[in-house]
Design a protein around this motif. Structure first.
Motif, PDB file in Angstrom:
ATOM      1  N   PHE A 114       0.810  -1.221   0.000  1.00 34.52           N
ATOM      2  CA  PHE A 114       0.000   0.000   0.000  1.00 34.52           C
ATOM      3  C   PHE A 114       0.846   1.275   0.000  1.00 34.52           C
ATOM      4  O   PHE A 114       0.410   2.317   0.447  1.00 34.52           O
ATOM      5  N   LYS A 115       2.058   1.171  -0.525  1.00 38.51           N
ATOM      6  CA  LYS A 115       2.915   2.340  -0.684  1.00 38.51           C
ATOM      7  C   LYS A 115       3.437   2.374  -2.114  1.00 38.51           C
ATOM      8  O   LYS A 115       3.985   1.362  -2.589  1.00 38.51           O
ATOM      9  N   LEU A 117       0.301   5.206  -1.590  1.00 40.84           N
ATOM     10  CA  LEU A 117      -1.131   4.958  -1.438  1.00 40.84           C
ATOM     11  C   LEU A 117      -1.930   5.402  -2.654  1.00 40.84           C
ATOM     12  O   LEU A 117      -2.737   4.647  -3.181  1.00 40.84           O
ATOM     13  N   LEU A 119      -4.490   7.678  -3.028  1.00 45.42           N
ATOM     14  CA  LEU A 119      -5.909   7.573  -2.682  1.00 45.42           C
ATOM     15  C   LEU A 119      -6.847   8.055  -3.792  1.00 45.42           C
ATOM     16  O   LEU A 119      -7.881   7.415  -4.047  1.00 45.42           O
ATOM     17  N   THR A 157      -9.339  -3.512  -5.708  1.00 46.11           N
ATOM     18  CA  THR A 157      -8.232  -3.200  -4.800  1.00 46.11           C
ATOM     19  C   THR A 157      -6.908  -3.668  -5.398  1.00 46.11           C
ATOM     20  O   THR A 157      -5.901  -2.957  -5.350  1.00 46.11           O
ATOM     21  N   ARG A 161      -3.744  -1.182  -6.354  1.00 46.48           N
ATOM     22  CA  ARG A 161      -2.391  -1.329  -5.820  1.00 46.48           C
ATOM     23  C   ARG A 161      -1.361  -1.556  -6.930  1.00 46.48           C
ATOM     24  O   ARG A 161      -0.222  -1.103  -6.835  1.00 46.48           O
TER      25      ARG A 161
END
Length: 242
Positions: A114-115, A117, A119, A157, A161
């Motif tokens: 998740f890096k 992120l 968003l 998801t 990612r």
């Protein structure tokens, strides 16, 4: 030029290890057993390319060490996707096959992390996923009323990612991250075609479209183990130097 030279070098080194994959994909499409004629033979035929990608990951190196954490997660994802492939051949096991793919995607998500992120990208993709759910929902029977939305949430998801890792504008991209990004997009496209063909209306040449995008997706994800291991080894060297 440096990035291009790196790509050419990696293709030269990685290409031979992918020969079994390309051969098994060719065999699948040459023999081509229609999906309405399930058999043990067609199941093996369908799974062989993914088994070849598992072999590719293993040939690239595997251990319980930290440097192979990414590879282990990609391998686990391939294993569960292969199980899903086998189950989806048989119509009565479609729901269980979908669950196997959910687990496979979870492993891919864990691998990608998740890096960074990013968003805003995630919000856009989840909105698109919601639109797909709303489109399919009226025609979803029984358990699929829950299963399909959950599946779309998980694959969205995974897509988020994979795409977030590329960082084109920061010049932090690598060839394998680009492959993973393309692979995740093709995976989502392949599954969208399955959903439409199964729950909305028949798509002409659906099996060819689904499997070609699916195999391209999986090889794009699998080759990312090359870059991930190299990056980990480089980081170790820097730590030792300091």
């Amino acid at each position: 030029m440096g990035k291009l030279a790196s790509v050419l070098k990696v293709v030269k080194n990685v290409g031979p290890k992918l020969v079994p994959f390309f051969k098994t994909v060719a065999i699948y499409f040459v023999i081509f057993v229609p999906q309405d004629k399930p058999s043990v033979f067609s199941t093996i035929l369908k799974c062989l390319p993914i088994l070849s990608l598992m072999l590719f990951v293993l040939l690239h190196g595997m251990s319980l060490g930290e440097e192979y954490k990414y590879s282990r997660r990609i391998l686990s994802g391939l294993i569960f996707c292969c199980i899903g492939d086998a189950l989806l051949v048989w119509n009565q096991y479609f729901d269980i096959g979908m669950f196997a793919f959910i687990i496979g995607h979870v492993y891919y998500i864990l691998a990608f992390g998740f890096k960074p992120l990013n968003l805003p990208l995630g919000l856009v993709l989840y909105l698109l996923g919601l639109l797909v759910v709303l489109y399919l929902l009226p025609d979803l029977p029984g358990i699929f009323l829950v299963g399909v939305p959950v599946y779309i949430l998980v694959i969205t998801t995974m897509l988020w990612r994979a795409v977030a890792r590329v960082q084109l504008f920061e010049d932090l991209w690598t060839w394998s991250k680009l492959c993973t990004c393309a692979g995740s997009i093709l995976f989502a496209l392949s599954d969208l075609l399955i959903g439409i063909d199964r729950f909305k209306f028949n798509i002409e040449y659906a099996q060819i479209l689904v499997m070609s995008t699916y195999y391209a997706a999986q090889v794009g994800i699998a080759v990312s183990v090359v870059d991930a291991t190299a990056a980990m080894n480089e980081a170790k060297k820097k730590l030792k130097a300091n």
